[in-house]
Design an enzyme around this catalytic site. Structure first.
Site, mmCIF file in Angstrom:
data_model
loop_
_atom_site.group_PDB
_atom_site.id
_atom_site.type_symbol
_atom_site.label_atom_id
_atom_site.label_comp_id
_atom_site.label_asym_id
_atom_site.label_seq_id
_atom_site.Cartn_x
_atom_site.Cartn_y
_atom_site.Cartn_z
ATOM 1 N N ASP A 110 -6.587 -1.603 -5.664
ATOM 2 C CA ASP A 110 -6.983 -0.477 -4.819
ATOM 3 C C ASP A 110 -8.513 -0.372 -4.850
ATOM 4 O OD1 ASP A 110 -5.889 2.139 -3.396
ATOM 5 O OD2 ASP A 110 -7.339 2.864 -4.874
ATOM 6 N N HIS A 327 2.341 -0.339 -2.336
ATOM 7 C CA HIS A 327 0.925 -0.395 -2.679
ATOM 8 C C HIS A 327 0.664 -0.670 -4.155
ATOM 9 C CE1 HIS A 327 -3.332 0.496 -2.353
ATOM 10 N NE2 HIS A 327 -3.233 1.403 -3.311
#
Length: 350
Positions: A110, A327
């Protein structure tokens, strides 16, 4: 109580505080061998790498997971401008040197992927290889970020990156119930708890004046939505237990959210800093790896960045999209991620 695996007995977790330009960086290390620095994203901590630390230690590496400045037990400078990207690069360099090493391999997820890529770009003398999880590499440059994000969503909706810009605004939504907000945010981006197709996108809030938001918890009046309103109201994702959620929530209940959110509030400063440093459009030339999830919006929104890897990551040795993964790749699919990382690390020149 189950017995810990043999490699965790041989290489126990060690918590340390080391000096950095931020003041201090908290880190957790396990294992011996070549240094691998693990950099988390938003809204996480060193704990995001709990599955990787023992696996990399068992593979023969000194695995070190940090709390990025603003998170956990690391320092939290008061000024928003203290969280610009080049400051985070300096923190990474300081950690390497504080550990008595001259170089390291970086692994980031991320925002940590962007921090890792920028560290490799700016300090190739220290960082000899980089693995990026979830967020692809895009070279610095292009239009000013705030202008790009302001256009996303049109007149009806506001993109979450823009929503996070104003100090205090997102904090007013999150901090009254940190645990509940984190649970919803993690679930919204996880493969097994994502909103159903056609549901409102959890990356957006309703703009003021559109008449569609309730304004609950926003502190900004009628017609202003929140991210929380769009989170799925279901069980936790399979990768996250109540205890693990408690660990994350406990950190942010203690520190607040402003240090973590400050990363979003420096994107224009980063754009200027990297342009001034002559890094616009520059590739990362060290050996690299990318791992993403097929259901992660980051890999679909930034598909062009992945397609550009032959130019932007010319020494890329593997690009892997995990089918049916969201994610949080290293937590949703730890065994696959660990195997890919270990194979890649073992392929690097000594």
């Amino acid at each position: 109580m189950p017995h810990p695996p043999p490699h965790s007995l041989a290489h126990p977790l060690t918590h340390r505080l080391v000096p950095s330009p931020a003041g201090r960086i908290h880190l957790v290390e396990q294992g011996t061998g070549p240094l691998v620095l693990l950099v988390h994203g938003f809204p996480e901590s060193w704990y995001s790498w709990r599955h990787q630390l023992p696996a990399l230690a068992a593979a023969g590496y000194r695995a070190v997971a940090i709390d990025v400045r603003g998170y956990g037990r690391s320092s939290r400078p008061g000024a928003t401008s203290a969280y610009r990207m080049l400051d985070l690069v300096d923190d990474n360099v300081a950690v390497v040197h504080a550990l008595g090493e001259s170089s390291a391999v970086l692994v980031g997820h991320d925002w940590g992927a962007t921090i890792a890529a920028t560290s490799a770009l700016v300090r190739p003398d220290v960082f000899r290889a980089v693995a990026l999880l979830s967020v692809p590499y895009s070279p610095p440059g292009g239009p000013r970020p705030s202008e790009v994000f302001a256009r996303i969503g049109g007149d009806e909706e506001e993109f979450y990156v823009s929503y996070f810009q104003e100090p205090g605004r997102a904090e007013a939504e999150i901090e009254p119930d940190v645990r509940g907000w984190l649970a919803g945010f993690y679930a919204a981006l996880s493969a097994d708890t994502m909103p159903e197709p056609g549901a409102p996108d959890p990356h957006f809030v309703t703009r003021a004046g559109s008449g569609r938001g309730s304004g609950r918890g926003s502190g900004r009046g009628s017609g202003v939505g929140t991210l929380r309103e769009r989170f799925p109201r279901r069980q936790l994702p399979a990768w996250l237990s109540d205890h693990e959620l408690d660990v994350y929530a406990g950190e942010f209940e203690r520190t607040g959210m402003s240090g973590a959110l400050a990363r979003y509030r420096n994107m224009d400063r980063d754009w200027e800093d990297l342009a001034d440093g002559g890094h616009t459009g520059a590739p990362v030339t060290q050996p690299s790896l990318f791992i993403g999830g097929s259901l992660d919006a980051s890999t679909t929104w930034l598909a062009d960045a992945i397609n550009a890897y032959p130019v932007t990551l010319p020494a890329l040795t593997g690009s892997h999209i995990l089918e049916g993964c969201g994610h949080w790749v290293q937590q949703e699919r730890p065994e696959e991620t660990n195997a890919l990382l270990a194979d890649w690390l073992n392929s690097l020149p000594a």
